[in-house]
Design a protein around this motif. Structure first.
Motif, short mmCIF file in Angstrom:
data_model
loop_
_atom_site.label_atom_id
_atom_site.label_comp_id
_atom_site.label_asym_id
_atom_site.label_seq_id
_atom_site.Cartn_x
_atom_site.Cartn_y
_atom_site.Cartn_z
N UNK A 24 0.73 -1.02 0.04
CA UNK A 24 -0.22 0.08 0.04
C UNK A 24 0.86 1.30 0.15
N UNK A 25 1.98 1.24 0.60
CA UNK A 25 2.87 2.37 0.82
C UNK A 25 4.22 1.79 0.40
N UNK A 26 4.80 2.34 -0.69
CA UNK A 26 6.17 1.98 -1.34
C UNK A 26 6.84 3.24 -1.43
N UNK A 27 8.33 3.15 -1.72
CA UNK A 27 9.28 4.26 -1.84
C UNK A 27 8.97 4.76 -3.39
N UNK A 28 8.94 6.02 -3.38
CA UNK A 28 8.68 6.66 -4.72
C UNK A 28 9.18 6.33 -5.93
N UNK A 29 10.62 5.54 -5.76
CA UNK A 29 11.49 5.01 -6.70
C UNK A 29 10.88 3.53 -7.28
#
Length: 54
Positions: A15-20
């Motif tokens: 659900x939440x991941x690093x922008x890269x």
């Protein structure tokens, strides 16, 4: 990372991941190295400056 892990455990994995993450696969553009300037440095006189008008 702890906040990211907490959000993922609460909502779902991923659900939440690093922008890269996933950016490289979706990118359709690339850098054109032949378009770069051959100069590796610049003169201080070439740096734009802004003066405050009062």
């Amino acid at each position: 990372m702890a906040a990211m892990d907490a959000s993922n455990s609460r909502f779902r994995r991923g659900a939440v991941v690093p922008a890269r993450v996933g950016l490289v696969k979706k990118r359709t553009w690339s850098t054109r190295f032949e378009m770069r300037s051959p100069r590796f440095t610049m003169r201080l006189s070439e740096v734009p400056s802004v003066s405050a008008v009062q």
